[in-house]
Design a protein around this motif. Structure first.
Motif, mmCIF file in Angstrom:
data_model
loop_
_atom_site.group_PDB
_atom_site.id
_atom_site.type_symbol
_atom_site.label_atom_id
_atom_site.label_comp_id
_atom_site.label_asym_id
_atom_site.label_seq_id
_atom_site.Cartn_x
_atom_site.Cartn_y
_atom_site.Cartn_z
ATOM 1 N N TRP B 53 0.909 -1.097 0.079
ATOM 2 C CA TRP B 53 0.134 0.186 0.009
ATOM 3 C C TRP B 53 0.781 1.241 -0.049
ATOM 4 C CZ3 TRP B 53 -4.993 -0.497 -1.062
ATOM 5 C CH2 TRP B 53 -5.519 -1.496 -0.885
ATOM 6 N N ASP B 55 2.581 2.841 -2.236
ATOM 7 C CA ASP B 55 2.422 3.816 -3.233
ATOM 8 C C ASP B 55 1.088 4.659 -3.292
ATOM 9 O OD1 ASP B 55 4.832 3.309 -4.760
ATOM 10 O OD2 ASP B 55 3.983 2.518 -6.397
ATOM 11 N N ALA B 56 0.036 3.773 -2.743
ATOM 12 C CA ALA B 56 -1.214 4.381 -2.742
ATOM 13 C C ALA B 56 -1.147 5.342 -1.443
ATOM 14 C CB ALA B 56 -2.219 3.496 -2.434
ATOM 15 N N ASP B 59 0.508 8.355 -2.581
ATOM 16 C CA ASP B 59 -0.310 9.243 -3.298
ATOM 17 C C ASP B 59 -1.544 9.713 -2.802
ATOM 18 O OD1 ASP B 59 1.132 9.129 -5.648
ATOM 19 O OD2 ASP B 59 0.338 7.019 -6.502
ATOM 20 N N GLU B 86 12.663 5.589 0.486
ATOM 21 C CA GLU B 86 13.085 5.320 -0.738
ATOM 22 C C GLU B 86 12.054 5.770 -1.778
ATOM 23 O OE1 GLU B 86 14.786 1.184 -2.010
ATOM 24 O OE2 GLU B 86 16.040 2.024 -0.512
ATOM 25 N N GLN B 87 10.921 5.328 -1.406
ATOM 26 C CA GLN B 87 9.571 5.363 -2.444
ATOM 27 C C GLN B 87 9.372 6.986 -2.542
ATOM 28 O OE1 GLN B 87 9.355 2.971 -3.937
ATOM 29 N NE2 GLN B 87 7.705 3.183 -5.425
ATOM 30 N N ALA B 89 11.532 9.315 -2.095
ATOM 31 C CA ALA B 89 12.479 10.253 -3.165
ATOM 32 C C ALA B 89 12.204 9.902 -4.541
ATOM 33 C CB ALA B 89 13.978 9.533 -2.677
ATOM 34 N N LEU B 90 11.653 8.645 -4.831
ATOM 35 C CA LEU B 90 11.362 8.212 -6.341
ATOM 36 C C LEU B 90 10.343 9.267 -6.741
ATOM 37 C CD1 LEU B 90 12.007 6.352 -8.452
ATOM 38 C CD2 LEU B 90 10.404 5.041 -7.646
ATOM 39 N N GLY B 91 9.266 9.363 -5.752
ATOM 40 C CA GLY B 91 8.164 10.317 -6.094
ATOM 41 C C GLY B 91 8.899 11.636 -6.467
ATOM 42 N N GLN B 92 9.579 11.996 -5.542
ATOM 43 C CA GLN B 92 10.251 13.375 -5.857
ATOM 44 C C GLN B 92 10.926 13.436 -7.096
ATOM 45 O OE1 GLN B 92 12.819 14.322 -2.698
ATOM 46 N NE2 GLN B 92 11.400 15.229 -1.397
ATOM 47 N N VAL B 93 11.728 12.491 -7.574
ATOM 48 C CA VAL B 93 12.290 12.052 -8.830
ATOM 49 C C VAL B 93 11.146 12.473 -10.084
ATOM 50 C CG1 VAL B 93 13.477 10.706 -10.358
ATOM 51 C CG2 VAL B 93 14.166 11.033 -7.866
ATOM 52 N N THR B 94 10.044 11.619 -9.732
ATOM 53 C CA THR B 94 9.050 11.592 -10.881
ATOM 54 C C THR B 94 8.371 12.860 -10.865
ATOM 55 O OG1 THR B 94 8.709 9.633 -9.549
ATOM 56 C CG2 THR B 94 7.570 9.700 -11.638
#
Ligand SMILES: [Zn+2]
Lengths: 167, 127
Positions: B53, B55-56, B59, B86-87, B89-94
């Motif tokens: 969960w 990601d959700a 989001d 980590e996730q 940080a990836l969201g920031q990247v995206t």
């Protein structure tokens, strides 16, 4: 109905077609389609509705161009990068993302349905439900596409970093 | 009559109580082990569910009950907290992926296409 969402429409079309001129043609055609179909629109989400038309128009164009541009199906074996995500720390991810070109290339390397979910979610802030509506899939599918798109992106950026360090 | 029977009742209660207590003492280590296992298993399930969960959650698409569950778990589990960071940080990247702004001429091009399309209409309501 159309002009307020022109930026979102063009951005989606540009990411899906990969070309400026194609994207402009798609947005214009979609705008005309939306305009003609306006009497048939009873929903409340004009943006999602327009983006649905943009998406379908873009895919129609891609389908038409398929014979001209050689497209190869996505190969998990070739592009899977098994194990790469193990090395991805938040810091190294951000380092890989500093380069705008690198980031764009990472998103462009994604399969269409992953790319559209990512663009709609992160660049236009659409909800899972809206994306599901536009892509014509259940929200659960949107969720898994986003998760897989992010995992691919992470692998791509981690791989770029490793190659940089190796050279 | 009542006063005569009371002590006997007390004795019965007393012996039942002590029997219960001694059985509790015997079962306590086993109960403790069972509770321990249960907690550990549920923590493992929570890890799996949290990752699923995450990601959700990031989001803002998760319902309040599961949001709370995840937040409680993140406070207690270092591994999941790291996965969360980590996730995130990836969201920031995206989000840092640059948009393609609509070219300057596109708005005008579409407006004139729409105008041409609606010409018969505008000539009727000409204003
Ligand atoms: Zn955990």
């Amino acid at each position: 109905m159309i002009l307020p969402h022109l930026d979102a429409a063009y951005n989606l079309a540009r990411w899906l077609t990969g070309h400026d001129q194609d994207a402009q043609d798609v947005v214009q055609e979609a705008s005309l389609r939306a305009f003609r179909a306006f009497d048939g629109f009873y929903g409340e989400n004009g943006r999602a509705w327009l983006l649905t038309i943009v998406r379908n128009t873009a895919y129609n164009l891609l389908q038409k161009n398929k014979s001209l541009r050689q497209t190869t199906p996505f190969d998990e074996e070739l592009h899977g990068n098994a194990g790469a995500s193990e090395c991805a720390t938040p810091l190294s991810l951000l380092r890989g993302a500093e380069d705008e070109q690198n980031l764009r290339a990472a998103v462009e390397a994604l399969p269409d349905e992953f790319r559209e979910a990512l663009v709609l979610r992160h660049q236009d802030g659409l909800s899972y439900r809206e994306i599901a509506l536009i892509a014509g899939v259940p929200t659960g599918t949107v969720m898994s596409r986003l998760a897989r798109a992010r995992a691919r992106l992470k692998d791509f950026l981690a791989k770029g970093n490793r190659e940089e360090e190796a050279s | 009559m009542v006063t005569f029977k009371q002590p006997k009742a007390f004795r019965a209660v007393d012996s039942a109580l002590s029997e219960w207590l001694s059985s509790l003492v015997r079962w306590l280590p086993i109960l403790r082990q069972k509770a321990h296992n249960l907690l550990r298993n549920s923590a493992m399930n929570n890890c799996e569910q949290t990752r699923q969960w995450l990601d959700a959650y990031l989001d803002n698409e998760l319902d309040p009950v599961n949001t709370l569950k995840i937040e409680q778990h993140l406070l207690a589990c270092a591994a999941c907290l790291q996965a969360y960071e980590e996730q995130r940080a990836l969201g920031q990247v995206t989000r840092a992926v640059p948009r393609y702004p609509a070219p300057a001429g596109l708005r005008e091009r579409i407006l004139s296409a729409l105008r041409a399309e609606s010409d018969p209409l505008t000539s009727i309501h000409s204003c």
